[in-house]
Design a protein around this motif. Structure first.
Motif, PDB file in Angstrom:
ATOM      1  N   GLN A  92       0.852  -1.342   0.197  1.00 58.13           N
ATOM      2  CA  GLN A  92       0.023  -0.022   0.037  1.00 58.13           C
ATOM      3  C   GLN A  92       0.790   1.263  -0.090  1.00 58.13           C
ATOM      4  OE1 GLN A  92      -2.167  -1.562   3.547  1.00 58.13           O
ATOM      5  NE2 GLN A  92      -4.112  -0.690   2.337  1.00 58.13           N
ATOM      6  N   ASN A  93       1.902   1.089  -0.682  1.00 58.18           N
ATOM      7  CA  ASN A  93       2.798   2.463  -0.880  1.00 58.18           C
ATOM      8  C   ASN A  93       2.856   2.728  -2.249  1.00 58.18           C
ATOM      9  OD1 ASN A  93       3.594   3.013   1.882  1.00 58.18           O
ATOM     10  ND2 ASN A  93       4.715   1.287   1.822  1.00 58.18           N
ATOM     11  N   LEU A  94       3.583   3.666  -2.860  1.00 64.28           N
ATOM     12  CA  LEU A  94       3.646   3.978  -4.359  1.00 64.28           C
ATOM     13  C   LEU A  94       5.247   4.201  -4.595  1.00 64.28           C
ATOM     14  CD1 LEU A  94       1.249   6.987  -4.571  1.00 64.28           C
ATOM     15  CD2 LEU A  94       0.959   4.701  -5.217  1.00 64.28           C
ATOM     16  N   VAL A  95       5.502   3.825  -5.893  1.00 61.69           N
ATOM     17  CA  VAL A  95       7.001   3.727  -6.245  1.00 61.69           C
ATOM     18  C   VAL A  95       7.229   4.642  -7.455  1.00 61.69           C
ATOM     19  CG1 VAL A  95       8.924   2.125  -7.114  1.00 61.69           C
ATOM     20  CG2 VAL A  95       7.510   1.530  -5.235  1.00 61.69           C
ATOM     21  N   LEU A  96       8.377   5.445  -7.495  1.00 64.74           N
ATOM     22  CA  LEU A  96       8.796   6.041  -8.563  1.00 64.74           C
ATOM     23  C   LEU A  96       9.969   5.115  -9.193  1.00 64.74           C
ATOM     24  CD1 LEU A  96       8.600   9.844  -7.546  1.00 64.74           C
ATOM     25  CD2 LEU A  96       7.078   8.498  -8.825  1.00 64.74           C
ATOM     26  N   ALA A  97       9.807   4.435 -10.019  1.00 67.12           N
ATOM     27  CA  ALA A  97      11.091   3.495 -10.475  1.00 67.12           C
ATOM     28  C   ALA A  97      12.259   3.889 -11.055  1.00 67.12           C
ATOM     29  CB  ALA A  97      10.265   2.320 -11.424  1.00 67.12           C
ATOM     30  N   ASP A  98      12.355   5.093 -11.750  1.00 63.73           N
ATOM     31  CA  ASP A  98      13.550   5.681 -12.372  1.00 63.73           C
ATOM     32  C   ASP A  98      13.774   6.963 -12.103  1.00 63.73           C
ATOM     33  OD1 ASP A  98      13.503   3.439 -14.397  1.00 63.73           O
ATOM     34  OD2 ASP A  98      11.510   3.911 -14.753  1.00 63.73           O
ATOM     35  N   VAL A  99      14.467   7.226 -10.763  1.00 63.42           N
ATOM     36  CA  VAL A  99      14.857   8.311 -10.316  1.00 63.42           C
ATOM     37  C   VAL A  99      16.269   8.563 -10.454  1.00 63.42           C
ATOM     38  CG1 VAL A  99      14.722   9.942  -8.612  1.00 63.42           C
ATOM     39  CG2 VAL A  99      12.743   8.488  -8.706  1.00 63.42           C
ATOM     40  N   GLU A 100      16.766   9.649 -10.978  1.00 69.39           N
ATOM     41  CA  GLU A 100      18.003  10.029 -11.174  1.00 69.39           C
ATOM     42  C   GLU A 100      18.805  10.264  -9.840  1.00 69.39           C
ATOM     43  OE1 GLU A 100      19.248  13.149 -13.909  1.00 69.39           O
ATOM     44  OE2 GLU A 100      17.731  12.277 -15.393  1.00 69.39           O
ATOM     45  N   GLN A 101      19.915   9.532  -9.497  1.00 67.54           N
ATOM     46  CA  GLN A 101      20.637   9.650  -8.009  1.00 67.54           C
ATOM     47  C   GLN A 101      20.727  11.360  -7.813  1.00 67.54           C
ATOM     48  OE1 GLN A 101      23.784   7.221  -8.327  1.00 67.54           O
ATOM     49  NE2 GLN A 101      22.718   5.456  -8.080  1.00 67.54           N
ATOM     50  N   SER A 102      21.079  12.069  -8.755  1.00 68.60           N
ATOM     51  CA  SER A 102      21.746  13.475  -8.427  1.00 68.60           C
ATOM     52  C   SER A 102      20.252  14.445  -8.128  1.00 68.60           C
ATOM     53  CB  SER A 102      22.096  13.939  -9.775  1.00 68.60           C
ATOM     54  OG  SER A 102      21.139  13.995 -10.822  1.00 68.60           O
ATOM     55  N   LYS A 103      18.905  13.810  -8.238  1.00 72.81           N
ATOM     56  CA  LYS A 103      17.917  14.651  -7.961  1.00 72.81           C
ATOM     57  C   LYS A 103      17.097  13.832  -6.722  1.00 72.81           C
ATOM     58  CE  LYS A 103      16.930  15.518 -12.797  1.00 72.81           C
ATOM     59  NZ  LYS A 103      15.989  15.318 -13.800  1.00 72.81           N
ATOM     60  N   LEU A 104      17.711  13.183  -6.073  1.00 69.44           N
ATOM     61  CA  LEU A 104      17.126  12.760  -4.775  1.00 69.44           C
ATOM     62  C   LEU A 104      16.891  13.961  -3.779  1.00 69.44           C
ATOM     63  CD1 LEU A 104      18.989   9.141  -4.167  1.00 69.44           C
ATOM     64  CD2 LEU A 104      16.292   9.440  -4.625  1.00 69.44           C
ATOM     65  N   PHE A 105      17.712  14.405  -3.389  1.00 66.38           N
ATOM     66  CA  PHE A 105      17.547  15.300  -2.445  1.00 66.38           C
ATOM     67  C   PHE A 105      16.334  16.469  -2.659  1.00 66.38           C
ATOM     68  CE2 PHE A 105      18.238  19.349   0.141  1.00 66.38           C
ATOM     69  CZ  PHE A 105      18.247  18.807   1.498  1.00 66.38           C
ATOM     70  N   LYS A 106      16.186  16.782  -3.854  1.00 66.11           N
ATOM     71  CA  LYS A 106      15.149  17.597  -4.417  1.00 66.11           C
ATOM     72  C   LYS A 106      13.690  16.947  -4.186  1.00 66.11           C
ATOM     73  CE  LYS A 106      14.099  21.082  -8.076  1.00 66.11           C
ATOM     74  NZ  LYS A 106      12.557  20.445  -8.450  1.00 66.11           N
ATOM     75  N   LEU A 107      13.950  15.696  -4.653  1.00 67.58           N
ATOM     76  CA  LEU A 107      12.693  14.831  -4.805  1.00 67.58           C
ATOM     77  C   LEU A 107      12.126  14.629  -3.233  1.00 67.58           C
ATOM     78  CD1 LEU A 107      10.417  13.028  -5.700  1.00 67.58           C
ATOM     79  CD2 LEU A 107      12.357  11.249  -5.922  1.00 67.58           C
ATOM     80  N   TRP A 108      13.034  14.308  -2.389  1.00 68.80           N
ATOM     81  CA  TRP A 108      12.748  14.360  -0.753  1.00 68.80           C
ATOM     82  C   TRP A 108      12.180  15.564  -0.263  1.00 68.80           C
ATOM     83  CZ3 TRP A 108      15.450  16.682   3.172  1.00 68.80           C
ATOM     84  CH2 TRP A 108      14.928  16.118   4.580  1.00 68.80           C
ATOM     85  N   GLN A 109      12.717  16.677  -0.718  1.00 66.95           N
ATOM     86  CA  GLN A 109      12.253  17.892  -0.107  1.00 66.95           C
ATOM     87  C   GLN A 109      10.761  18.052  -0.666  1.00 66.95           C
ATOM     88  OE1 GLN A 109      15.350  20.592  -1.718  1.00 66.95           O
ATOM     89  NE2 GLN A 109      15.797  21.218   0.485  1.00 66.95           N
ATOM     90  N   GLU A 110      10.542  17.821  -1.963  1.00 70.11           N
ATOM     91  CA  GLU A 110       9.068  18.042  -2.399  1.00 70.11           C
ATOM     92  C   GLU A 110       8.220  16.919  -1.629  1.00 70.11           C
ATOM     93  OE1 GLU A 110       8.410  18.864  -6.410  1.00 70.11           O
ATOM     94  OE2 GLU A 110      10.652  18.781  -6.757  1.00 70.11           O
ATOM     95  N   ALA A 111       8.539  15.735  -1.598  1.00 71.12           N
ATOM     96  CA  ALA A 111       7.779  14.642  -1.350  1.00 71.12           C
ATOM     97  C   ALA A 111       7.409  15.059   0.448  1.00 71.12           C
ATOM     98  CB  ALA A 111       8.343  13.192  -1.363  1.00 71.12           C
ATOM     99  N   ARG A 112       8.280  15.496   1.106  1.00 67.23           N
ATOM    100  CA  ARG A 112       8.352  15.597   2.519  1.00 67.23           C
ATOM    101  C   ARG A 112       7.291  16.800   2.623  1.00 67.23           C
ATOM    102  NH1 ARG A 112      12.841  17.817   6.697  1.00 67.23           N
ATOM    103  NH2 ARG A 112      12.083  16.735   8.541  1.00 67.23           N
ATOM    104  N   ALA A 113       7.116  17.808   2.044  1.00 56.58           N
ATOM    105  CA  ALA A 113       6.205  18.891   2.077  1.00 56.58           C
ATOM    106  C   ALA A 113       4.794  18.418   1.772  1.00 56.58           C
ATOM    107  CB  ALA A 113       6.766  20.059   1.076  1.00 56.58           C
ATOM    108  N   HIS A 114       4.584  17.316   0.902  1.00 59.31           N
ATOM    109  CA  HIS A 114       3.387  16.737   0.874  1.00 59.31           C
ATOM    110  C   HIS A 114       2.796  15.674   1.741  1.00 59.31           C
ATOM    111  CE1 HIS A 114       3.853  19.311  -2.767  1.00 59.31           C
ATOM    112  NE2 HIS A 114       2.511  19.369  -2.632  1.00 59.31           N
ATOM    113  N   GLY A 115       3.750  15.264   2.687  1.00 56.75           N
ATOM    114  CA  GLY A 115       3.431  14.096   3.633  1.00 56.75           C
ATOM    115  C   GLY A 115       3.748  12.650   3.115  1.00 56.75           C
ATOM    116  N   LEU A 116       4.706  12.582   1.941  1.00 57.05           N
ATOM    117  CA  LEU A 116       4.819  11.508   1.283  1.00 57.05           C
ATOM    118  C   LEU A 116       6.335  10.953   1.547  1.00 57.05           C
ATOM    119  CD1 LEU A 116       2.787  12.328  -1.827  1.00 57.05           C
ATOM    120  CD2 LEU A 116       2.149  10.698  -0.072  1.00 57.05           C
ATOM    121  N   ALA A 117       7.011  11.141   2.579  1.00 52.08           N
ATOM    122  CA  ALA A 117       8.373  11.043   2.743  1.00 52.08           C
ATOM    123  C   ALA A 117       8.694  10.589   4.086  1.00 52.08           C
ATOM    124  CB  ALA A 117       9.341  12.101   2.402  1.00 52.08           C
TER     125      ALA A 117
END
Length: 562
Positions: A375-400
C-alpha cells in the motif's frame, strides 16, 4: 507500458454500455438488488456499510501519470476527496453514488482503465513485483507475461463463474516481492541448466480462514506454455472445486483434499491436450507485448555515493536508508513514497497528493509509477542526483515518512469502518499503534518488521504473513483482536502462529510493546523480529504478554527498549 488496442477499447466500451443499462434498470426497480448483485460485482462495485465502493484495476500495479490524475479527478468529483490503495495493487473509492458509477467507468476508459473482474468468482487482477523492469536482482521482466495473463483472463468464457475468486501473482526476480506463496497460482521466473527462461509454478496458496502456503506443481515450465499450463490448472479447479460451501471453495482446499501429487497428476493429464494448442505463446507474440515495456530513455550516468550529499541531515539520511532502492541502471534508483504517515489511514491518499505524485512521476520517473501490495507508491526511475530535491518535495506533501519496512509501515484493510464483512475496526488499531511508536529513531532501532492488520478472517490485510499479525474477531457482539507472530512473505514465506486469547482495542498498543520488549531482550546480532520469533517460538512472547493484566497503569515505557 501497455496501451489498449482496438479490441481492448471495444470490450471496455461495450461493457460500460451494458452496465449503464443495468444501473438504469436497478434504479427503476426493474431489477431487484439480488438480481443486480452479480452484475455490479462483475464491474467492481461493492455495497459496504455506508455506501457503494468501487474497486479499479491497476494491472500488475503499473500506472501512467495520466491515469493517476484520473484517480484524483474521480476522488474530487465522485468521492470525498481521497482514494485507498489496496494489497491487490488496486485503488478503491469508498463513497460513490450508484447512479454515477457508469460515468466513472466512462472516465476511466478515457485513460485505458476499468474495474472489470476486480470482484466476483473470476480471475482477478494479476499482481507482480512493484520494481519489475528495474530491480537489480531481476531474472526477467515479468510485466509482459503479466500483461499476456491479463489479456487472456479478461472475459475468458470458461472461467467467468469459478467456484470462488482466483488470484495470480508473478515474480521475475531472485527475491520474491509479489508474495507468490499465498496466491492461488504463484509464478516465479527461473532458468534451467541450458539457460532457458521458464517459471516455477506454485498452486493452492491463500490466506483467509484456512491459510495455506502454495505447493510447487512444476519446477520448470517453459515460458511458451504459461497460458496452457495455467489453463490446465484452472480446468482442474473449475471441475472439482467445491461449489456447495463458499468457505471451502478456494483451490487451496481442493489441493489439501486430494494432495499435491494427485492434483499435479490431474493438471499434467489436462495439459497433454493443451500444451501445443493455439494458446501456446510464440516468440513473435511475446515480442509484440514486450515492446510496450522497452526501457525509457535513460541517460548515461555515473553511480553516485548519494548518501554523502547532505550527510549531516539525519531526516534525509533516514529516508535514503529506508525509501530508496537499487536499480539496474547506473545513476538511477527506485524511490518509495510512503502512504503511512502517522495520523493517516494506511494506503489512503488525498486528491491533492494523487495529483502531486503524478507530477513527480512526470518530472522524475518518465511519467510512470507503481503501486505496491504494501500500500505504498513507487517512482521506479529516479536519477540519483535528484534525490534530495525529490525528498524535499515529497516531504512537504506528507509522502516521505522514512518508515518503509519498519513498524509503522503497516498493511491495513479498511475494516469495520467501511467493510460490511468486517468483525472489527482495523484503522483505529493502526492509528493507535502508529501513534504509540511514532519515534522514527525507535523504529530504526527495532529494525525491519511487518505489522499487518485485518478486520476479518478474509485477511485482506495479509495478517497471516505479518511478522506480527492482528485479526479482528467478534466476541459476543464486541470487537476483539487476535495476535499472531512469525509470519513472513517472500522467499521464506511462513504462516504466523496465534499467541493466545484475544485482546481489546485499548490493549493492542501495549500488546505490541510487550512483543517488542521480548524481541529486543532476546535478539541476536542482525536478527529481525521474524527471525527471533521463529527461532524462539511462542513461549517467551506469550509468557511476557500475558504475565500481568494490561491496564493503563502498567504500560511499558519506550525507553525500556533502547
Amino acid at each position: 507500458m501497455y496501451h489498449y488496442d482496438q479490441y481492448d477499447h471495444l470490450i471496455v466500451k461495450e461493457r460500460i454500455a451494458q452496465y449503464r443499462d443495468q444501473v438504469a434498470r436497478r434504479l427503476a426497480n426493474e431489477l431487484t438488488e439480488e438480481e443486480f448483485i452479480p452484475l455490479r460485482l462483475q464491474n467492481g462495485l461493492y455495497m459496504q456499510r455506508h455506501a457503494y465502493m468501487l474497486r479499479i484495476a491497476v494491472p500488475y500495479g503499473l500506472l501512467s501519470s495520466k491515469q493517476m490524475r484520473m484517480f484524483a479527478h474521480i476522488a474530487r468529483k465522485y468521492d470525498r476527496g481521497y482514494g485507498h490503495f489496496t494489497t491487490r495493487q488496486n485503488i478503491q473509492f469508498n463513497w460513490v453514488e450508484l447512479e454515477q458509477t457508469p460515468d466513472i467507468l466512462t472516465d476511466l476508459a478515457s485513460v485505458e482503465m476499468h474495474a472489470i473482474q476486480t470482484s466476483g468468482n473470476c480471475i482477478r487482477n494479476t499482481t507482480s513485483d512493484p520494481y519489475a523492469g528495474v530491480a537489480a536482482d531481476e531474472i526477467i521482466d515479468p510485466r509482459p507475461y503479466a500483461e499476456v495473463l491479463r489479456q487472456w483472463s479478461t472475459f475468458h468464457p470458461e472461467f467467468i463463474a469459478l467456484p470462488r475468486k482466483f488470484k495470480v501473482a508473478i515474480n521475475g526476480a531472485e527475491q520474491d516481492r509479489a508474495a507468490i506463496a499465498v496466491h492461488d497460482i504463484g509464478l516465479t521466473a527461473v532458468r534451467n541448466e541450458a539457460g532457458e527462461v521458464g517459471f516455477k509454478v506454485m498452486a493452492g496458496g491463500g490466506m483467509g480462514r484456512t491459510p495455506i502456503l502454495g505447493s510447487v506443481v512444476r519446477e520448470f515450465l517453459p515460458w511458451q506454455h504459461l497460458l496452457t499450463y495455467t489453463q490446465a490448472i484452472m480446468r482442474v479447479y473449475n471441475l472439482h472445486g467445491r461449489r456447495d460451501n463458499k468457505y471451502k471453495a478456494r483451490i487451496k482446499i481442493l489441493l489439501k483434499a486430494i494432495g499435491v501429487e494427485e492434483f499435479t497428476r490431474q493438471v499434467e493429464a489436462e495439459w497433454v491436450d493443451l500444451k501445443d494448442g493455439p494458446e501456446t505463446l510464440t516468440a513473435e507474440e511475446m515480442q509484440r507485448v514486450a515492446d510496450f515495456f522497452n526501457p525509457p530513455a535513460y541517460l548515461e550516468l555515473p553511480d553516485l555515493d548519494y548518501a554523502l550529499e547532505h550527510a549531516d541531515n539525519k531526516a534525509y539520511a533516514n529516508w535514503l536508508q529506508r525509501n530508496v532502492k537499487p536499480h539496474q541502471r547506473p545513476g538511477y534508483v527506485a524511490v518509495v513514497l510512503s502512504l503511512k504517515k502517522t495520523g493517516v489511514p494506511p494506503g489512503d491518499a488525498t486528491a491533492e497528493q494523487i495529483d502531486f505524485v503524478a507530477d513527480l512521476a512526470d518530472r522524475y520517473s518518465f511519467g510512470e509509477l507503481r503501486v505496491t501490495h504494501e500500500q505504498n507508491l513507487v517512482l521506479a526511475d529516479v536519477e540519483q542526483s535528484k534525490l534530495f530535491k525529490l525528498w524535499q518535495e515529497a516531504r512537504a506533501h506528507g509522502l516521505a515518512t522514512p518508515n518503509i519496512g519498519l513498524l509503522t509501515d503497516m498493511i491495513c484493510c479498511p475494516g469495520g469502518d467501511f467493510c460490511s464483512l468486517a468483525n472489527a475496526k482495523s484503522l483505529p488499531i493502526a492509528a493507535a499503534i502508529a501513534e504509540r511508536f511514532d519515534n522514527i529513531d525507535f523504529q530504526h532501532d527495532i529494525g525491519e518488521i511487518e505489522l499487518n492488520i485485518s478486520g476479518c478472517i478474509n485477511a485482506c490485510g495479509h495478517h497471516h504473513v505479518g511478522s506480527i499479525g492482528v485479526l479482528g474477531v467478534d466476541k459476543d457482539g464486541s470487537e476483539w483482536y487476535q495476535v499472531s507472530i512469525g509470519g513472513a512473505q517472500g522467499n521464506h514465506a511462513a504462516i504466523g502462529k496465534i499467541i493466545g486469547p484475544s485482546f481489546s482495542a485499548l490493549q493492542m498498543p501495549e500488546v505490541i510493546a510487550r512483543l517488542l520488549h521480548v524481541y529486543v531482550r532476546e535478539r541476536h546480532e542482525g536478527e529481525r523480529f521474524v527471525d527471533t520469533a521463529q527461532r524462539l517460538g511462542l513461549p517467551p512472547f506469550k509468557e511476557h504478554v500475558y504475565a500481568t493484566p494490561i491496564t493503563v497503569g502498567n504500560l511499558v515505557g519506550e525507553d525500556e527498549y533502547v
